[in-house]
Write an enzyme that holds these catalytic residues in place. Structure first.
Site, short mmCIF file in Angstrom:
data_model
loop_
_atom_site.label_atom_id
_atom_site.label_comp_id
_atom_site.label_asym_id
_atom_site.label_seq_id
_atom_site.Cartn_x
_atom_site.Cartn_y
_atom_site.Cartn_z
N VAL A 209 0.87 -1.18 0.00
CA VAL A 209 0.00 0.00 0.00
C VAL A 209 0.90 1.23 0.00
O VAL A 209 2.07 1.14 0.36
CB VAL A 209 -0.98 0.03 1.20
CG1 VAL A 209 -2.04 -1.05 1.05
CG2 VAL A 209 -0.24 -0.11 2.51
N SER A 210 0.34 2.36 -0.39
CA SER A 210 1.16 3.56 -0.60
C SER A 210 1.50 4.34 0.65
O SER A 210 2.50 5.05 0.68
CB SER A 210 0.46 4.50 -1.59
OG SER A 210 0.28 3.83 -2.81
N THR A 211 0.69 4.22 1.70
CA THR A 211 0.97 5.00 2.91
C THR A 211 0.78 4.14 4.14
O THR A 211 0.12 3.09 4.10
CB THR A 211 0.02 6.22 3.04
OG1 THR A 211 -1.30 5.74 3.27
CG2 THR A 211 0.06 7.09 1.80
N GLN B 223 -2.88 3.29 5.16
CA GLN B 223 -3.64 2.28 4.42
C GLN B 223 -3.30 0.90 4.96
O GLN B 223 -2.27 0.70 5.60
CB GLN B 223 -3.33 2.37 2.93
CG GLN B 223 -3.75 3.68 2.31
CD GLN B 223 -3.27 3.81 0.87
OE1 GLN B 223 -2.19 3.35 0.52
NE2 GLN B 223 -4.08 4.44 0.04
N SER C 39 5.33 4.31 -0.65
CA SER C 39 5.19 4.66 -2.05
C SER C 39 6.08 3.78 -2.92
O SER C 39 7.17 3.37 -2.51
CB SER C 39 5.57 6.12 -2.25
OG SER C 39 5.67 6.42 -3.61
#
Length: 188
Positions: free
Chosen positions: A8-10, A13, A36
């Site tokens: 996941v990007s962050t 999340q 990221s």
């Protein structure tokens, strides 16, 4: 062996959806990452390093694996060198055939195109908001009065930036930005 990779990007999340799907697919070992795709991805590197002849790297969705078509092709090349395959749970990709490799490259190109469009729309939206007078970005931690007081205290020479950060209940970077804005510090 099926080896999974979830990202996941962050930090805000969660990978739960991806992990559940990977487990249902029979993945025995999962490398999980929060961050990221632009930065370092140590768990992806570990997953790729752990692949052996006959293993299959499984991801929930193609965009969780690569940030660009070139990046995707590099990753696939590394998997092929290890004798491993690739499988996406949401896209019909099987890299054991020429048609599967073609499909992978086409989907990778489409995903990269989609990310570019999203980025362009986001930038255009921000520019339109700025033109309308909206303030974009995070609000300042310190108000104008606090910044003025902070600068005055710093200029006395009696207080370090760290002490001021503690006194004003903010991060050291906020103190430095306030000092730069006031001209009390110069960029190096």
């Amino acid at each position: 062996m099926l080896v999974g990779y979830a990202r996941v990007s962050t930090d805000q999340q969660e990978t739960d959806l991806q992990l559940d799907a990977l487990r249902r697919a029979g993945v025995s070992r999962v490398y999980e990452e929060k961050g990221s795709s632009v930065g370092r991805r140590p768990q992806l590197q570990r997953a790729l390093g752990a692949l052996r002849e006959g293993d299959v790297l499984v991801v929930f969705k193609l965009d969780r694996l690569a940030r660009s078509l070139r990046n995707l092709l590099d990753i696939i090349e590394r998997m092929e060198a290890a004798g491993a395959g690739f499988r996406s749970l949401t896209e019909p990709i099987d890299t054991s055939s020429a048609a599967g490799r073609l499909m992978l490259q086409m989907l990778g190109a489409v995903a990269e195109f989609e990310r570019s469009l999203i980025r362009e729309r986001s930038i255009a939206g921000q520019q339109a908001a700025i033109a309308r007078g909206a303030k974009v970005g995070r609000p300042r931690v310190l108000g104008a009065e606090d910044e003025e007081a902070l600068v005055e205290l710093y200029q006395t020479g009696c207080y370090t930036q760290t002490v001021l950060a503690d006194a004003f209940g903010c991060h050291l970077a906020s103190v430095r930005r306030a000092l730069y804005r006031a001209g009390a510090l110069r960029w190096r």
